[in-house]
Design a protein around this motif. Structure first.
Motif, short mmCIF file in Angstrom:
data_model
loop_
_atom_site.label_atom_id
_atom_site.label_comp_id
_atom_site.label_asym_id
_atom_site.label_seq_id
_atom_site.Cartn_x
_atom_site.Cartn_y
_atom_site.Cartn_z
N MET A 1 -17.57 13.82 -5.33
CA MET A 1 -17.98 12.62 -5.17
C MET A 1 -17.23 11.59 -4.22
SD MET A 1 -18.65 9.77 -8.32
CE MET A 1 -16.99 9.58 -8.48
N HIS A 2 -17.74 11.02 -3.54
CA HIS A 2 -17.13 10.10 -2.61
C HIS A 2 -16.01 9.54 -3.35
CE1 HIS A 2 -16.53 7.84 0.93
NE2 HIS A 2 -16.81 6.79 0.24
N HIS A 3 -14.71 9.68 -3.15
CA HIS A 3 -13.75 8.86 -3.56
C HIS A 3 -13.26 8.24 -2.52
CE1 HIS A 3 -12.00 8.50 -7.32
NE2 HIS A 3 -12.80 9.75 -7.70
N SER A 4 -13.51 6.87 -2.27
CA SER A 4 -13.27 6.26 -0.93
C SER A 4 -12.00 5.27 -1.01
CB SER A 4 -14.45 5.22 -0.88
OG SER A 4 -13.94 4.35 0.54
N ASN A 7 -12.19 1.58 -1.07
CA ASN A 7 -12.49 0.84 -2.57
C ASN A 7 -12.39 -0.59 -2.53
OD1 ASN A 7 -13.74 0.57 -4.87
ND2 ASN A 7 -12.66 2.10 -5.93
N ILE A 11 -14.47 -7.25 1.42
CA ILE A 11 -14.02 -8.58 1.11
C ILE A 11 -12.78 -9.02 0.78
CG2 ILE A 11 -14.67 -10.33 -0.74
CD1 ILE A 11 -17.39 -8.29 -0.92
N ASP A 12 -12.23 -8.00 -0.07
CA ASP A 12 -10.71 -8.48 -0.35
C ASP A 12 -9.89 -8.49 1.05
OD1 ASP A 12 -11.42 -7.60 -2.73
OD2 ASP A 12 -10.23 -5.84 -2.99
N VAL A 14 -11.04 -9.24 3.88
CA VAL A 14 -11.66 -10.80 4.59
C VAL A 14 -10.88 -12.04 3.95
CG1 VAL A 14 -13.63 -12.32 4.36
CG2 VAL A 14 -13.88 -9.78 5.05
N ILE A 15 -10.75 -11.87 2.60
CA ILE A 15 -9.93 -12.97 1.92
C ILE A 15 -8.40 -12.95 2.45
CG2 ILE A 15 -9.08 -13.87 -0.15
CD1 ILE A 15 -11.97 -14.22 -0.14
N ARG A 62 -17.03 -1.09 9.84
CA ARG A 62 -18.35 -0.26 10.45
C ARG A 62 -18.18 1.12 10.61
NH1 ARG A 62 -21.07 -3.21 15.55
NH2 ARG A 62 -21.79 -5.23 14.48
N ILE B 81 -14.38 -15.77 10.08
CA ILE B 81 -13.60 -14.80 9.46
C ILE B 81 -14.48 -14.10 8.02
CG2 ILE B 81 -11.45 -14.40 8.31
CD1 ILE B 81 -10.13 -15.83 10.42
N LEU B 82 -14.85 -15.52 7.67
CA LEU B 82 -15.74 -15.20 6.28
C LEU B 82 -17.10 -14.86 6.35
CD1 LEU B 82 -14.38 -18.07 4.33
CD2 LEU B 82 -13.57 -16.19 4.00
N ILE B 85 -18.68 -12.89 3.62
CA ILE B 85 -18.99 -13.44 2.13
C ILE B 85 -19.50 -14.82 2.27
CG2 ILE B 85 -17.42 -12.25 0.87
CD1 ILE B 85 -15.64 -14.32 1.08
N LYS B 623 -16.82 -3.02 -5.48
CA LYS B 623 -15.33 -2.66 -5.60
C LYS B 623 -14.89 -2.12 -7.01
CE LYS B 623 -13.87 -7.29 -5.82
NZ LYS B 623 -13.08 -8.29 -5.37
N GLY B 624 -13.75 -1.59 -6.90
CA GLY B 624 -13.10 -0.89 -7.99
C GLY B 624 -14.03 -0.13 -8.87
N ALA B 627 -17.73 0.21 -7.83
CA ALA B 627 -17.91 0.96 -6.72
C ALA B 627 -18.09 2.44 -7.28
CB ALA B 627 -16.83 0.80 -5.62
N GLU B 628 -16.98 2.78 -7.98
CA GLU B 628 -17.03 4.15 -8.56
C GLU B 628 -18.20 4.71 -9.34
OE1 GLU B 628 -14.86 6.49 -7.72
OE2 GLU B 628 -13.52 5.00 -6.56
N ALA B 631 -21.03 5.16 -6.92
CA ALA B 631 -20.92 6.21 -6.31
C ALA B 631 -21.56 7.33 -7.26
CB ALA B 631 -19.49 6.63 -5.73
N TYR B 635 -24.66 9.70 -6.84
CA TYR B 635 -24.53 11.37 -7.15
C TYR B 635 -25.40 12.04 -8.03
CZ TYR B 635 -22.27 15.98 -7.94
OH TYR B 635 -22.15 17.27 -7.89
#
Lengths: 64, 987
Positions: A1-4, A7, A11-12, A14-15, A62, B81-82, B85, B623-624, B627-628, B631, B635
């Protein structure tokens, strides 16, 4: 599996970038760089630095 | 140096003609698509942000406020920048729901026509001073060049030309749902003109006035107060306030909203713009301090606002002066055109249409034409209103002051937009109360004083005095109070008011993290009914056009009847109408005409597709753990998708949810055509095959035969009920069907069977020769004898014997021909088969091959024993079994066929007296190519084939054997009772 390792993107980041920009532009740190003994073009350098970081972030996001 | 009015007039007309040509050339497709859609063109088109205020006013702003002038662009940088979001979610909403303006967006989210009206009126009020500013900048720049006071004719001519341009290229299409490529390219071109003009003046100031960077450095050392004047206001002035105002203005100003979202042609271009647009602004402002210092050095006679123009003018550089003048015209015209288009769309959707659309429908007006001309009229009215505002405004206000009034106005939308994107609890009442309060404070603190100073109002209310506050900086004062009260009321009132169902639905659409699928299905059951129901309100032609457009957008056909697709069609129609007449009216029309049945359960497949679609869109935001998990989901979905076996999952409502690649290849039916359909809506033979399998209790069906495009196909079908460990109710009743294509295997098997049959014939050949040889010898003898016999009776007897012998030969040949019957794959239609006859026939064949060996067949099988099956294939079973038995028997041995059948099952025991089979071989004898015979004497396929044939007949075979005591093969087959009905296929 794609373990990026991405992750926590984007957004994080960007903040984080926004916080850095705010730190540079509206915190007491501004008083340090914006003093009359500094070269006249310093605000432009700081601005360019923020733009470069934004470009870098976009570039990374990108990339597949 | 001075310029004549007529020259300036000609320059303005010539420049605007160039703009016309660029827009026209783009619309006609003369400009390559890759240029029109290039992200940099989009970025440059956002340069509409830089108006006359930036072009001329920045130098004056820098003189009075030092580096505070940069906040107007640094704020934009923060907003971009934002973009992932902040701007991207808005872009997706506007594209998905065809929302063409900020008023549309708020009206959609807060599901309120009033919200649309309030936003439109406030936007109009806040933007008119800004339009007036542009006209003033063009007119004053002309005054600087002509050094004459009045410039009213030029300002009017400028406004009229802009009306023409905006009408021709900005309101070219019926609604804002179509993009105006010509306009985008023309505005990008204008940005390029502004940039080059400002850079040219900057370089002229640097090298022409200061003789290069070193000269500038020397001048700054001699005038240290110049740098001090730039840096000091940063500590004392409204730095943070201006940053906030510019942040809001970056995407909330009507022109910015229009270019960033409404005219966006590619979502990816926004990512490029997030860094490229701030870079454009940086370049635009790079030389502003240098131009200011050069103006001070040269003692330019004009105000600092026009140093950009005064510098080349004083230096007698006519071409550069004209270039800068054109840059100023660019800045003003771009702003005015785009702002007017945006405001016209808002006014049309929220002021004009709600009042008069119904009447237009009743009178049968051509709505498209009416909408087009309505927008064009509004464009004219707005530009002329701006011109009127320019005429009555006092001219001693700085350019920046007029612009900042608009900035504070649009900042009032910040709480609403944040609530829209991130706070589902926000209510219509909260938004309206907050916005109204903010607007009133804005008007009292900024607009009223402006009108007072211009002599339009005699006296206003001094809010600062009421609050007993000393106001040093009107911008900070106004921004702080208007935004604070606005935000507090927005959040406070929202918490104490309830949302309508429509608001809840719209809030879910706006907040991308919600996954609630839509409820209800459309009552209309066909595309024709859609047209018919809509035509009652909007006329037949418009209804048909809108339905056809929505069908085209979704890639559907007119004969579509799937409930899910029909609901998508309804949604698409509402979105398209939203782009035409605004979201609130579109929702009302669709709700009234194409009603939903709220009690009808949404297909599970539809809910799945909705959630999957949402996950696709929000993939990058996950995310976190989410995201897993996503994925992992992808799969697993891919595993199912790529499985080399047909997989099709079916919801409790018999609707197909999944249709993988193998299924597509087998059925030649595309997933997107099939998913969402009910099983019984599939074309033949799939609806019958899958539907009947789903209804049966069997979990497996083997070698099901069907015909596709006239070609025989065989499948194994397996089925399982989908159960979830969590016992989630939504999955109850779902099934998954696996489809295994056996056609190739079946063909191969048939070929092997044919080979085995031929091999059997080969083995029989010697016996056959012997069997045929005897009668042939007899015939020859009889024929010879007949030559010497005269007695007629004896001749007849001889001939009868010859005939008997030929019949014997004929029987042998017939048996062989029957046995070697072609092994090509064909459908085996089951027929009643008499087992005893079948055994007898096999015995005869075997006897042919037993050259000289006398083996006795003892057939105890009753004559009435019948089964349903294929006689030819059953004959093969017995031939194979008897052939093996004969091979191991000695001369004189017997082969017994016993019958142990009961009412339902036929049980035959075929026992020989051979040496028996070793235990280790007993387990393997039914495997293909397993043989204990010498090489060349057996293929190892005989028993494997017998096993397969019996399985196909619903039977079985096993062996019991003891070394030295012979072997027994036990065959079990379902009995045939003439009154029972049998399924068509061998399964």
């Amino acid at each position: 599996m794609h373990h990026s390792k991405d992750n926590d993107k984007p957004i994080d980041k960007v903040i984080l970038l926004l916080l850095l920009a705010l730190f540079l532009l509206v915190s007491p740190f501004m008083a340090w760089w914006a003093n009359p003994s500094a070269p006249w073009y310093r605000p432009y350098l700081i601005w360019l630095f923020i733009i470069a970081l934004t470009w870098w972030l976009q570039h990374r996001t990108r990339r597949p | 140096m001075m310029f004549d009015w007529s020259i300036l007039f000609l320059v303005v007309v010539a420049y605007l003609s160039v703009l016309f040509f660029i827009a026209y050339a783009t619309e006609r497709g003369w400009v390559p698509e890759r240029i029109v859609r290039h992200p940099l063109v989009y970025t440059l088109s956002l340069g509409v942000f830089a108006t006359s205020w930036s072009f001329y006013g920045s130098v004056g702003f820098a003189q009075s406020q030092g580096y505070n002038f940069l906040t107007i662009y640094l704020g934009v940088t923060l907003a971009f920048i934002l973009s992932p979001i902040l701007l991207k979610p808005i872009l997706r909403l506007t594209r998905e729901y065809q929302l063409s303006s900020l008023a549309d967006l708020f009206a959609f989210r807060y599901h309120s026509q009033t919200a649309g009206v309030v936003v439109t009126l406030f936007m109009l009020l806040g933007t008119l001073p800004y339009i007036a500013l542009q006209i003033r900048a063009v007119s004053e720049s002309a005054q600087v060049l002509t050094q004459q006071q009045t410039s009213v004719p030029l300002a009017l001519a400028f406004c009229l030309t802009l009306i023409l341009f905006a009408v021709l290229f900005g309101a070219r299409h019926i609604s804002a749902r179509e993009k105006h490529e010509g306009l985008v390219v023309a505005i990008a071109f204008e940005s390029l003109i502004k940039l080059t003009a400002l850079l040219a003046v900057g370089l002229f100031a640097l090298f022409g006035v200061f003789a290069g960077p070193s000269g500038l450095e020397t001048w700054l050392q001699q005038h240290p107060q110049a740098i001090d004047a730039l840096y000091r206001p940063m500590q004392e002035g409204p730095w943070s306030t201006l940053l906030l105002l510019a942040f809001a203005a970056a995407f909330l100003l009507p022109r910015q909203f229009h270019m960033t979202f409404t005219e966006n042609m590619d979502e990816k271009a926004l990512a490029t713009a997030s860094w490229a647009f701030p870079l454009f602004l940086l370049l635009l402002n790079l030389f502003i301090p240098v131009i200011l210092w050069a103006g001070m050095e040269q003692n330019i006679a004009t105000s600092a606002d026009y140093y950009v123009l005064g510098l080349p003018l004083q230096a007698n550089a006519p071409w550069l002066t004209l270039w800068v003048f054109i840059g100023g015209v660019s800045a003003a015209s771009a702003m005015m055109i785009v702002t007017t288009l945006a405001l016209a769309a808002m006014c049309m959707n929220h002021l004009v249409i709600p009042i008069s659309l119904h009447r237009r429908f009743i009178t049968g007006t051509n709505i498209y034409r009416w909408l087009l001309w309505g927008r064009r009229t509004l464009i004219t009215i707005i530009i002329l209103a701006g011109y009127g505002f320019y005429l009555i405004l006092e001219h001693n206000q700085g350019l920046v002051q007029l612009g900042l009034i608009s900035f504070v106005a649009v900042a009032q939308f910040l709480p609403g937009i944040i609530g829209l994107l991130y706070w589902r609890r926000a209510t219509r009442s909260g938004f309206l109360v907050g916005l109204s309060a903010g607007a009133i404070i804005w008007a009292l603190t900024l607009l009223v004083p402006l009108l007072e100073r211009s002599g339009i109002l005699l006296s206003g209310i001094d809010l600062a005095q009421l609050l007993r506050t000393q106001v040093d900086d009107p911008w900070t004062f106004s921004t702080f109070w208007s935004l604070s009260v606005n935000a507090l009321l927005f959040f406070g009132v929202s918490l104490f008011t309830q949302r309508s169902n429509e608001e809840v639905e719209a809030a879910q659409a706006c907040c991308m993290d919600t996954f609630n699928p839509p409820i209800g299905i459309v009552q209309a059951k066909s595309v024709g009914q859609f047209s018919e129901l809509l035509s009652r309100i909007m006329g037949k032609d418009m209804a048909q056009q809108e339905v056809a457009l929505a069908l085209k957008d979704l890639g559907l056909n007119e004969d579509e009847t799937r409930t899910t697709e029909l609901r998508h069609l309804r949604e698409r129609l509402e979105r398209n109408l939203s782009g035409l007449i605004g979201p609130v009216l579109a929702h009302m029309i669709i709700d009234e005409r194409l009603q939903l049945d709220p009690l009808a359960q949404v297909a599970f497949a539809d809910s799945m597709r909705f959630v999957e679609g949402r996950l696709e869109v929000s993939q990058t935001e996950l995310k976190g753990v989410a995201a897993e998990l996503d994925a992992l989901r992808r799969y697993h979905r891919q595993v199912l998708h790529d499985l080399p076996m047909g997989v099709c999952s079916i919801g409790p409502d018999q609707v197909i949810i999944n249709w993988n690649v193998a299924m597509r290849l087998i059925s030649k039916l595309e997933g997107r055509e099939v998913v969402g359909k009910k099983i019984d809506q599939l074309p033949d033979p799939w609806s019958g095959l899958l539907g009947s399998f789903l209804r049966t209790r069997d979990r497996h069906l083997h070698k099901v035969h069907t015909s596709i495009d006239g070609r025989s196909r065989w499948f194994n079908l397996h089925k399982a009920a989908i159960d979830t460990p969590t016992g989630s109710a939504i999955y109850t009743g779902s099934n998954v069907i696996l489809l295994e294509d056996l056609t190739d295997l079946q063909t191969l098997e048939a070929e092997l069977a044919h080979s085995e049959r031929l091999a059997s014939i080969g083995r029989l050949a010697a016996g056959v020769a012997h069997e045929i040889g005897n009668p042939v010898t007899n015939i020859a003898c009889l024929a010879q004898e007949l030559g010497y016999v005269d007695d007629e009776a004896e001749v007849k007897n001889g001939l009868a014997q010859i005939l008997e012998q030929t019949r014997r030969i004929s029987n042998i040949v017939q048996s062989l021909v029957k046995f070697s019957h072609s092994g090509v794959v064909e459908e085996h239609t089951p027929n009643p088969v008499n087992i005893r006859e079948c055994i007898e026939e096999a015995t005869q064949l075997i006897r042919l091959g037993q050259e000289g060996k006398q083996v006795n067949f003892i057939n105890d099988c009753p004559a009435e024993l019948m089964i349903m099956g294929d006689k030819q294939r059953l004959l093969q079973v017995f031939v194979n079994l008897f052939s093996n038995a004969c091979d191991v028997s000695r001369s004189g041995d017997a082969i017994h066929i016993h019958d142990n059948s009961d009412d339902r099952k036929l049980r035959l025991r075929i026992c020989d007296q051979g040496p028996g089979i070793a235990i280790e071989h007993q387990e393997r004898i039914f495997e293909p190519f397993f043989t204990t015979k010498q090489p060349g004497q057996g293929t190892g396929l005989g028993l494997a084939m017998a096993y397969n044939i019996l399985q196909e007949h619903g039977g079985s075979i096993r062996v019991t054997s003891e070394l030295g005591y012979g072997s027994c093969f036990i065959l079990v087959l379902p009995k045939h009772h003439p009154h029972t009905i049998h399924i068509e296929t061998l399964s």
